[in-house]
Design a protein around this motif. Sequence first.
Motif, PDB file in Angstrom:
ATOM      1  N   ASP A 159       8.416  -6.525  -8.338  1.00 53.72           N
ATOM      2  CA  ASP A 159       9.145  -5.059  -8.358  1.00 53.72           C
ATOM      3  C   ASP A 159       7.198  -4.533  -8.055  1.00 53.72           C
ATOM      4  O   ASP A 159       7.172  -3.854  -8.085  1.00 53.72           O
ATOM      5  N   MET A 160       6.987  -4.226  -9.209  1.00 56.25           N
ATOM      6  CA  MET A 160       5.193  -4.155  -9.802  1.00 56.25           C
ATOM      7  C   MET A 160       4.213  -4.098  -9.214  1.00 56.25           C
ATOM      8  O   MET A 160       3.471  -3.122  -8.115  1.00 56.25           O
ATOM      9  N   ALA A 161       4.677  -5.694  -8.730  1.00 60.42           N
ATOM     10  CA  ALA A 161       3.591  -5.836  -7.727  1.00 60.42           C
ATOM     11  C   ALA A 161       3.550  -5.647  -5.999  1.00 60.42           C
ATOM     12  O   ALA A 161       2.706  -5.375  -5.845  1.00 60.42           O
ATOM     13  N   THR A 162       4.936  -5.384  -5.728  1.00 63.13           N
ATOM     14  CA  THR A 162       5.355  -5.395  -4.483  1.00 63.13           C
ATOM     15  C   THR A 162       5.488  -3.066  -4.566  1.00 63.13           C
ATOM     16  O   THR A 162       4.128  -3.239  -2.905  1.00 63.13           O
ATOM     17  N   HIS A 163       5.536  -2.461  -5.041  1.00 61.82           N
ATOM     18  CA  HIS A 163       4.705  -1.570  -5.084  1.00 61.82           C
ATOM     19  C   HIS A 163       3.276  -1.140  -5.136  1.00 61.82           C
ATOM     20  O   HIS A 163       2.905  -0.861  -4.162  1.00 61.82           O
ATOM     21  N   LEU A 164       2.776  -1.818  -6.032  1.00 62.85           N
ATOM     22  CA  LEU A 164       0.851  -1.723  -6.025  1.00 62.85           C
ATOM     23  C   LEU A 164       0.753  -2.002  -4.186  1.00 62.85           C
ATOM     24  O   LEU A 164      -0.315  -1.301  -3.766  1.00 62.85           O
ATOM     25  N   VAL A 165       0.989  -3.523  -3.937  1.00 64.26           N
ATOM     26  CA  VAL A 165       0.536  -4.046  -2.714  1.00 64.26           C
ATOM     27  C   VAL A 165       0.743  -2.699  -1.536  1.00 64.26           C
ATOM     28  O   VAL A 165      -0.223  -2.907  -0.547  1.00 64.26           O
ATOM     29  N   ASP A 196      -1.119   0.998  -1.060  1.00 59.02           N
ATOM     30  CA  ASP A 196      -2.170   1.092  -1.882  1.00 59.02           C
ATOM     31  C   ASP A 196      -2.647   0.210  -0.155  1.00 59.02           C
ATOM     32  O   ASP A 196      -3.327   0.550   0.287  1.00 59.02           O
ATOM     33  N   ARG A 197      -1.305   0.522   0.629  1.00 62.85           N
ATOM     34  CA  ARG A 197      -1.740  -0.807   2.120  1.00 62.85           C
ATOM     35  C   ARG A 197      -1.546   0.030   3.166  1.00 62.85           C
ATOM     36  O   ARG A 197      -1.641  -0.189   4.615  1.00 62.85           O
ATOM     37  N   ARG A 198      -0.383   0.780   2.879  1.00 67.08           N
ATOM     38  CA  ARG A 198       0.774   1.745   3.607  1.00 67.08           C
ATOM     39  C   ARG A 198      -0.009   2.734   4.037  1.00 67.08           C
ATOM     40  O   ARG A 198       0.546   3.684   3.142  1.00 67.08           O
ATOM     41  N   PRO A 199      -0.331   2.808   5.237  1.00 65.86           N
ATOM     42  CA  PRO A 199      -0.860   4.804   5.625  1.00 65.86           C
ATOM     43  C   PRO A 199       0.389   5.963   5.104  1.00 65.86           C
ATOM     44  O   PRO A 199      -0.224   6.716   4.573  1.00 65.86           O
ATOM     45  N   ALA A 256      -0.080  12.352  -2.525  1.00 59.78           N
ATOM     46  CA  ALA A 256      -0.895  13.315  -2.718  1.00 59.78           C
ATOM     47  C   ALA A 256       0.489  14.974  -3.247  1.00 59.78           C
ATOM     48  O   ALA A 256      -0.628  15.204  -4.189  1.00 59.78           O
ATOM     49  N   LEU A 257       1.061  14.300  -2.678  1.00 60.63           N
ATOM     50  CA  LEU A 257       2.525  15.328  -3.387  1.00 60.63           C
ATOM     51  C   LEU A 257       3.398  15.063  -4.801  1.00 60.63           C
ATOM     52  O   LEU A 257       3.071  15.991  -5.439  1.00 60.63           O
ATOM     53  N   GLY A 258       2.710  13.804  -5.578  1.00 59.04           N
ATOM     54  CA  GLY A 258       3.073  13.507  -6.499  1.00 59.04           C
ATOM     55  C   GLY A 258       4.520  13.167  -6.615  1.00 59.04           C
ATOM     56  O   GLY A 258       5.287  12.425  -7.717  1.00 59.04           O
ATOM     57  N   GLY A 259       4.959  12.305  -5.388  1.00 61.34           N
ATOM     58  CA  GLY A 259       5.937  12.048  -5.072  1.00 61.34           C
ATOM     59  C   GLY A 259       5.915  10.267  -4.959  1.00 61.34           C
ATOM     60  O   GLY A 259       5.204   9.987  -5.090  1.00 61.34           O
ATOM     61  N   PRO A 260       7.498  10.166  -5.854  1.00 63.03           N
ATOM     62  CA  PRO A 260       7.824   8.131  -5.755  1.00 63.03           C
ATOM     63  C   PRO A 260       7.469   7.812  -4.250  1.00 63.03           C
ATOM     64  O   PRO A 260       7.214   8.321  -3.456  1.00 63.03           O
TER      65      PRO A 260
END
Length: 62
Positions: free
Chosen positions: A38-44, A47-50, A57-61
């Motif tokens: 889950d963590m690896a998927t979240h980080l990828v 970083d890669r989805r505009p 920027a807004l501090g949201g999930p």
Amino acid sequence: MPTSAVPVSRSERAALADLLEQLGPDQPTCCEGWTTQDMATHLVLRDRRPDAMPGLALGGPV
């Protein structure tokens, strides 16, 4: 400034990737209910989805 807005060095990313690979996909993380996969998927995705940038920027999930 939120921590997520600070770029992480390549060596730190490489070390994290190595650790996640070493642990395997089903290990728990400090985020309750999240596995290493889950963590690896979240980080990828973060970083890669505009379209994830406004949440950062807004501090949201993301």
